[in-house]
Design a protein around this motif. Structure first.
Motif, mmCIF file in Angstrom:
data_model
loop_
_atom_site.group_PDB
_atom_site.id
_atom_site.type_symbol
_atom_site.label_atom_id
_atom_site.label_comp_id
_atom_site.label_asym_id
_atom_site.label_seq_id
_atom_site.Cartn_x
_atom_site.Cartn_y
_atom_site.Cartn_z
ATOM 1 N N THR A 139 0.850 -1.188 0.000
ATOM 2 C CA THR A 139 0.000 0.000 0.000
ATOM 3 C C THR A 139 0.886 1.238 0.000
ATOM 4 O OG1 THR A 139 -0.205 0.060 2.425
ATOM 5 C CG2 THR A 139 -1.880 -1.170 1.201
ATOM 6 N N ILE A 140 0.478 2.214 -0.809
ATOM 7 C CA ILE A 140 1.238 3.454 -0.964
ATOM 8 C C ILE A 140 0.291 4.615 -0.708
ATOM 9 C CG2 ILE A 140 2.708 4.818 -2.505
ATOM 10 C CD1 ILE A 140 3.174 2.291 -4.153
ATOM 11 N N ASP A 141 0.548 5.357 0.367
ATOM 12 C CA ASP A 141 -0.260 6.526 0.692
ATOM 13 C C ASP A 141 0.390 7.764 0.102
ATOM 14 O OD1 ASP A 141 -1.602 4.656 2.150
ATOM 15 O OD2 ASP A 141 -1.437 5.682 4.073
ATOM 16 N N MET A 142 -0.417 8.667 -0.414
ATOM 17 C CA MET A 142 0.118 9.887 -1.015
ATOM 18 C C MET A 142 -0.867 11.025 -0.873
ATOM 19 S SD MET A 142 -0.064 8.482 -4.920
ATOM 20 C CE MET A 142 0.769 6.988 -4.406
ATOM 21 N N ILE A 143 -0.323 12.226 -0.885
ATOM 22 C CA ILE A 143 -1.162 13.413 -0.808
ATOM 23 C C ILE A 143 -1.701 13.703 -2.201
ATOM 24 C CG2 ILE A 143 -1.210 15.873 -0.267
ATOM 25 C CD1 ILE A 143 1.016 15.349 1.772
ATOM 26 N N PRO A 144 -3.016 13.705 -2.372
ATOM 27 C CA PRO A 144 -3.567 13.875 -3.721
ATOM 28 C C PRO A 144 -3.262 15.246 -4.303
ATOM 29 C CG PRO A 144 -5.317 13.947 -2.068
ATOM 30 C CD PRO A 144 -4.065 13.532 -1.360
ATOM 31 N N ASN A 145 -2.935 15.253 -5.587
ATOM 32 C CA ASN A 145 -2.705 16.499 -6.312
ATOM 33 C C ASN A 145 -3.395 16.403 -7.669
ATOM 34 O OD1 ASN A 145 -1.093 14.734 -7.726
ATOM 35 N ND2 ASN A 145 0.830 15.792 -7.328
ATOM 36 N N ASP A 146 -3.182 17.381 -8.533
ATOM 37 C CA ASP A 146 -3.871 17.396 -9.825
ATOM 38 C C ASP A 146 -3.517 16.174 -10.661
ATOM 39 O OD1 ASP A 146 -5.101 19.757 -9.158
ATOM 40 O OD2 ASP A 146 -3.708 21.030 -10.305
ATOM 41 N N TRP A 147 -2.252 15.754 -10.639
ATOM 42 C CA TRP A 147 -1.830 14.586 -11.413
ATOM 43 C C TRP A 147 -2.591 13.341 -10.978
ATOM 44 C CZ3 TRP A 147 0.469 10.015 -9.656
ATOM 45 C CH2 TRP A 147 0.870 9.125 -10.673
ATOM 46 N N LEU A 148 -2.644 13.086 -9.677
ATOM 47 C CA LEU A 148 -3.290 11.880 -9.178
ATOM 48 C C LEU A 148 -4.796 11.919 -9.427
ATOM 49 C CD1 LEU A 148 -2.924 9.200 -7.759
ATOM 50 C CD2 LEU A 148 -3.197 10.382 -5.571
ATOM 51 N N ARG A 149 -5.393 13.073 -9.202
ATOM 52 C CA ARG A 149 -6.839 13.187 -9.458
ATOM 53 C C ARG A 149 -7.147 12.934 -10.932
ATOM 54 N NH1 ARG A 149 -6.127 17.419 -5.619
ATOM 55 N NH2 ARG A 149 -7.291 17.006 -3.696
ATOM 56 N N HIS A 150 -6.281 13.423 -11.817
ATOM 57 C CA HIS A 150 -6.485 13.217 -13.248
ATOM 58 C C HIS A 150 -6.385 11.730 -13.599
ATOM 59 C CE1 HIS A 150 -6.340 13.969 -17.560
ATOM 60 N NE2 HIS A 150 -5.290 13.166 -17.618
ATOM 61 N N VAL A 151 -5.381 11.052 -13.067
ATOM 62 C CA VAL A 151 -5.219 9.624 -13.351
ATOM 63 C C VAL A 151 -6.446 8.846 -12.877
ATOM 64 C CG1 VAL A 151 -3.905 7.558 -12.750
ATOM 65 C CG2 VAL A 151 -2.697 9.653 -13.338
ATOM 66 N N ILE A 152 -6.901 9.141 -11.685
ATOM 67 C CA ILE A 152 -8.059 8.430 -11.140
ATOM 68 C C ILE A 152 -9.315 8.753 -11.944
ATOM 69 C CG2 ILE A 152 -9.579 8.253 -9.124
ATOM 70 C CD1 ILE A 152 -7.068 8.582 -7.380
ATOM 71 N N LYS A 153 -9.498 10.027 -12.277
ATOM 72 C CA LYS A 153 -10.677 10.433 -13.037
ATOM 73 C C LYS A 153 -10.705 9.763 -14.412
ATOM 74 C CE LYS A 153 -13.019 14.528 -14.920
ATOM 75 N NZ LYS A 153 -12.974 16.029 -15.033
ATOM 76 N N GLU A 154 -9.582 9.781 -15.123
ATOM 77 C CA GLU A 154 -9.531 9.179 -16.456
ATOM 78 C C GLU A 154 -9.714 7.667 -16.390
ATOM 79 O OE1 GLU A 154 -9.332 10.768 -19.546
ATOM 80 O OE2 GLU A 154 -9.908 12.391 -18.181
ATOM 81 N N SER A 155 -9.155 7.033 -15.379
ATOM 82 C CA SER A 155 -9.317 5.582 -15.229
ATOM 83 C C SER A 155 -10.766 5.245 -14.922
ATOM 84 C CB SER A 155 -8.401 5.072 -14.110
ATOM 85 O OG SER A 155 -7.041 5.335 -14.411
ATOM 86 N N ASP A 156 -11.411 6.053 -14.095
ATOM 87 C CA ASP A 156 -12.813 5.858 -13.770
ATOM 88 C C ASP A 156 -13.683 6.030 -15.002
ATOM 89 O OD1 ASP A 156 -14.956 5.309 -12.114
ATOM 90 O OD2 ASP A 156 -15.168 7.358 -11.391
ATOM 91 N N LYS A 157 -13.380 7.039 -15.804
ATOM 92 C CA LYS A 157 -14.136 7.315 -17.035
ATOM 93 C C LYS A 157 -14.004 6.157 -18.018
ATOM 94 C CE LYS A 157 -12.576 10.377 -19.912
ATOM 95 N NZ LYS A 157 -12.191 11.695 -20.494
ATOM 96 N N ASN A 158 -12.797 5.602 -18.128
ATOM 97 C CA ASN A 158 -12.578 4.503 -19.054
ATOM 98 C C ASN A 158 -13.376 3.266 -18.660
ATOM 99 O OD1 ASN A 158 -10.801 6.048 -20.539
ATOM 100 N ND2 ASN A 158 -8.978 5.264 -19.512
ATOM 101 N N VAL A 159 -13.503 3.039 -17.351
ATOM 102 C CA VAL A 159 -14.306 1.915 -16.875
ATOM 103 C C VAL A 159 -15.772 2.138 -17.220
ATOM 104 C CG1 VAL A 159 -15.137 0.701 -14.825
ATOM 105 C CG2 VAL A 159 -12.712 1.266 -15.040
ATOM 106 N N ALA A 160 -16.233 3.362 -17.001
ATOM 107 C CA ALA A 160 -17.635 3.676 -17.270
ATOM 108 C C ALA A 160 -17.983 3.505 -18.739
ATOM 109 C CB ALA A 160 -17.936 5.105 -16.810
ATOM 110 N N GLU A 161 -17.029 3.803 -19.611
ATOM 111 C CA GLU A 161 -17.260 3.685 -21.037
ATOM 112 C C GLU A 161 -17.224 2.240 -21.496
ATOM 113 O OE1 GLU A 161 -14.211 6.149 -22.618
ATOM 114 O OE2 GLU A 161 -15.271 8.014 -22.264
#
Length: 202
Positions: free
Chosen positions: A180-202
């Motif tokens: 497990t890797i804990d990290m402070i969320p920033n724009d890069w991480l939010r973008h990766v998560i958002k795009e990955s979530d969108k790809n699943v939804a599609e």
């Protein structure tokens, strides 16, 4: 699936577009296992600085420990002697602030009871994001999030909304190991998560 007390922004489970060698991770993890254990064992790879270097002073009291900014963080001796695990941590360090990193071992025929982690979700202010990379699984290990199994394979990298109820059941004869890797969320991480979530939804 909705979290307990916050409005949902992303899915509760999202596979990210990163793949790591489970074989290399397991080889280095096994090299760190110097003792037998019962039920649950944690191997710290990155920890608060004063716990890694005891010559450093304890950090001052903090009103809020949630976002990891209450202390500096250092790689442990265990991580420094593990080149492949170090390369994984360094990859995320290039993009955001990495705080706590651990290897989590769950013994055969053991259960982590259902619980929530109040700060481990993007919906929470001053949150920490925890990414999970399975290293060693067996067919009888089930990670439940919101009472639904998460189908994680070794070497994959997942964002899980751990502010929601979750538990782990290992009915197998082999231990389960996750990184497990804990990290402070920033724009890069939010973008990766958002795009990955969108790809699943599609």
């Amino acid at each position: 699936m909705q979290p307990n007390n916050t409005a949902s922004i992303f899915s509760d489970r999202i596979q990210l577009p990163f793949q790591f060698s489970a074989a290399k991770m397991l080889e280095e993890t096994k090299a760190l296992q110097l003792e037998n254990f019962e039920y649950y064992n944690v191997i710290p790879l990155r920890s608060p600085a004063h716990l890694v270097d005891t010559s450093l002073p304890f950090p001052p009291p903090a009103d809020d420990y949630a976002d990891g900014s209450w202390t500096d963080w250092l790689d442990t001796k265990a991580l420094k002697q593990s080149s492949y695990l170090t390369s994984i941590v360094d990859f995320f360090k290039e993009h955001t602030t990495v705080t706590l990193v651990r290897l989590l071992r769950l013994a055969p025929h053991s259960t982590v009871k259902e619980h929530i982690d109040a700060t481990l979700g993007l919906e929470v202010e001053k949150s920490v994001v925890r990414l999970t990379i399975p290293i060693l699984n067996n067919k009888d290990v089930t990670f439940y999030l919101n009472n639904t199994p998460v189908q994680m394979q070794a070497g994959e990298c997942w964002y899980l909304r751990l502010t929601d109820p979750h538990k782990v059941i290992n009915d197998g004869a082999q231990e389960r190991i996750n990184m497990t890797i804990d990290m402070i969320p920033n724009d890069w991480l939010r973008h990766v998560i958002k795009e990955s979530d969108k790809n699943v939804a599609e």
